[in-house]
Design a protein around this motif. Structure first.
Motif, PDB file in Angstrom:
ATOM      1  N   ASP A 281       0.607  -1.010   0.182  1.00 24.67           N
ATOM      2  CA  ASP A 281      -0.506  -0.263  -0.500  1.00 24.67           C
ATOM      3  C   ASP A 281       0.579   2.095  -0.001  1.00 24.67           C
ATOM      4  O   ASP A 281       0.827   2.498  -0.584  1.00 24.67           O
ATOM      5  CB  ASP A 281      -0.771  -0.506   1.522  1.00 24.67           C
ATOM      6  CG  ASP A 281      -1.953   1.325   1.124  1.00 24.67           C
ATOM      7  OD1 ASP A 281      -2.375   1.536   0.397  1.00 24.67           O
ATOM      8  OD2 ASP A 281      -2.126   1.819   2.206  1.00 24.67           O
TER       9      ASP A 281
ATOM     10  N   ARG B 268       1.027   3.712  -3.160  1.00 26.13           N
ATOM     11  CA  ARG B 268       0.758   5.640  -2.842  1.00 26.13           C
ATOM     12  C   ARG B 268       1.775   6.363  -3.404  1.00 26.13           C
ATOM     13  O   ARG B 268       1.750   7.313  -3.764  1.00 26.13           O
ATOM     14  CB  ARG B 268       0.273   5.901  -0.873  1.00 26.13           C
ATOM     15  CG  ARG B 268      -0.893   5.182  -1.175  1.00 26.13           C
ATOM     16  CD  ARG B 268      -1.075   5.002   0.431  1.00 26.13           C
ATOM     17  NE  ARG B 268      -1.982   4.314   1.069  1.00 26.13           N
ATOM     18  CZ  ARG B 268      -3.182   5.234   1.407  1.00 26.13           C
ATOM     19  NH1 ARG B 268      -3.328   6.520   1.219  1.00 26.13           N
ATOM     20  NH2 ARG B 268      -4.054   4.961   1.985  1.00 26.13           N
TER      21      ARG B 268
ATOM     22  N   ARG C 178      -4.446   1.021  -2.087  1.00 23.53           N
ATOM     23  CA  ARG C 178      -4.481   1.922  -3.294  1.00 23.53           C
ATOM     24  C   ARG C 178      -3.457   1.303  -4.462  1.00 23.53           C
ATOM     25  O   ARG C 178      -3.768   1.641  -5.658  1.00 23.53           O
ATOM     26  CB  ARG C 178      -3.267   3.319  -3.024  1.00 23.53           C
ATOM     27  CG  ARG C 178      -4.435   4.334  -1.770  1.00 23.53           C
ATOM     28  CD  ARG C 178      -5.427   4.230  -2.093  1.00 23.53           C
ATOM     29  NE  ARG C 178      -5.468   5.365  -3.247  1.00 23.53           N
ATOM     30  CZ  ARG C 178      -5.437   6.717  -3.568  1.00 23.53           C
ATOM     31  NH1 ARG C 178      -4.595   6.937  -2.123  1.00 23.53           N
ATOM     32  NH2 ARG C 178      -4.937   7.220  -4.436  1.00 23.53           N
TER      33      ARG C 178
END
Length: 427
Positions: A297, A301, A410
């Motif tokens: 994640d 990002r 993400r």
């Protein structure tokens, strides 16, 4: 469903979804299981076999589904195991069929530990449109039957979703007659049912199928299973060496799920060591995924933040092209991707995030989710046990965002931004 006797050490629940072009291979797998057979009260082995009406005429050429208590047999030309039920036609892609089988096993043959092994085609989480029905003839013609592999099949998905939308991602247990399979949401439901029936998480989920040790698949199953075992790559046709694996378990029935997972990895790779085929296998501790998912994640990002930089975009594309990939470029080895990107990113924040992903995968048993991993073939040398979805061309799929991994990170946002940059990426 009356218990057959005292609690055993292990219950092995084998789900042979053979209503497809793997029928012959899966019947051979059943014969391998019969070379060992159950040891009553110690290791109980069940096999539910759904056969195809068209692919293989051996072993009585019966059709439909039978449930067996696996006993030792020496004649591979026939099925020696004891029939527990003749269920008629079933759909192996229906989660209710597998749930019923698991509940039966848990009640009839109680055990301290349970392994659920799915034998079939597999495609990770995803099947692109060209692998659906119109692509079947060309796909099968390219692979002679004598060298048939457990390649990704033509998944039509759950019938309701076929009617509603264009399916693009599925999972395992493909059934030709029903034009269905278990998707990853359904597989999670099945394991939740098993968790309730057993009173504890499934000790080991084995995927004797292609492409199933993805971080997306592993994270989907984490709440209801302890260990996932399977392949990053396409499996050769023979699949797992079931006789040697079950023999190891029978000799040491007190092994825990992690130990059985490591034994599967060892025996699988040994079975292909001198065959000239590429092969990968890994055992994943599903209770140790959180650190790695958090690290991915963070990486996603930072990649999102860096995509406006032409230098970062170029470095990312170069790293992706050098990375070990599977399933015609839809999946890549996560560790190899991080290693390549860390040396080419030109961005210290991205490089740091990549190194954290590597450190976790390479870490000790306290932090790394990798219990054991091994591979055969020079091209598989960079494999480290877990793949991730990273196509150069994105077939947009609403289903990817339904996965627990996509909701927790993400990564899906990064993929859409990367492909949506409008660049014509060559594979």
């Amino acid at each position: 469903t009356t218990p057959s006797g005292p609690e055993a050490q292990w219950l092995v629940v084998e789900y042979l979804a053979a209503d497809n072009d793997l029928e012959g291979e899966l019947l051979a797998d059943l014969a391998e299981m019969e070379r060992v057979g159950s040891t009553p009260g110690v290791v109980e082995i069940l096999a539910q076999v759904d056969r195809s009406p068209a692919n293989d005429a051996s072993k009585g050429n019966w059709h439909g589904t039978r449930r067996y208590y696996v006993t030792r047999g020496t004649d591979p030309r026939k099925i020696s195991s004891r029939v527990l039920a003749d269920l008629g036609p079933t759909n192996t892609g229906d989660p209710g069929v597998l749930e019923s089988y698991i509940r039966f096993g848990a009640l009839r043959y109680p055990a301290r530990a349970t392994a659920l092994v799915l034998l079939n085609h597999g495609s990770g989480f995803y099947v692109p449109p060209d692998m659906q029905s119109h692509g079947r003839a060309a796909h099968e013609a390219s692979a002679p039957q004598a060298r048939r592999r457990r390649r990704p099949p033509i998944f039509h998905t759950t019938r309701e979703r076929v009617r509603e939308t264009s399916p693009t991602d599925r999972g395992i247990a493909y059934d030709d007659s029903a034009a269905d399979c278990l998707d990853n949401q359904e597989l999670k439901r099945v394991l939740a049912t098993a968790h309730r029936a057993l009173g504890h998480k499934v000790d080991l989920v084995g995927m004797d199928a292609c492409l199933m040790t993805m971080i997306e698949v592993a994270y989907q199953l984490r709440d209801h299973a302890q260990v996932l075992v399977g392949s990053e790559d396409v499996e050769p046709g023979p699949g797992w060496p079931h006789a040697t694996i079950l023999a190891d378990l029978t000799k040491n029935p007190r092994m825990i799920g992690a130990e059985l997972g490591a034994a599967v990895v060892q025996r699988y790779v040994e079975s292909y060591r001198h065959g000239g085929e590429n092969a990968t296998q890994s055992a994943i501790n599903l209770g140790r995924l959180d650190d790695l998912v958090e690290a991915v994640d963070v990486l996603a990002r930072r990649l999102l933040a860096g995509l406006k930089s032409a230098a970062v975009m170029a470095s990312l594309l170069a790293a992706r092209r050098k990375t070990l990939q599977f399933f015609e470029g839809l999946y890549v080895d996560l560790h190899h991707l991080a290693a390549n990107l860390a040396t080419t990113a030109g961005n210290s924040l991205i490089a740091d995030a990549c190194r954290d992903v590597q450190r976790i995968i390479d870490g000790d048993e306290v932090r790394s989710p990798i219990i054991a991993q091994a591979h055969v073939g020079a091209s598989m040398a960079p494999a480290r046990g877990l793949s991730i979805y990273f196509p150069l061309f994105l077939d947009r799929s609403a289903f990817y965002r339904e996965l627990d991994f996509a909701r927790a990170t993400r990564w899906a946002d990064f993929l859409e931004a990367f492909v949506g940059a409008g660049r014509a990426h060559d594979r």
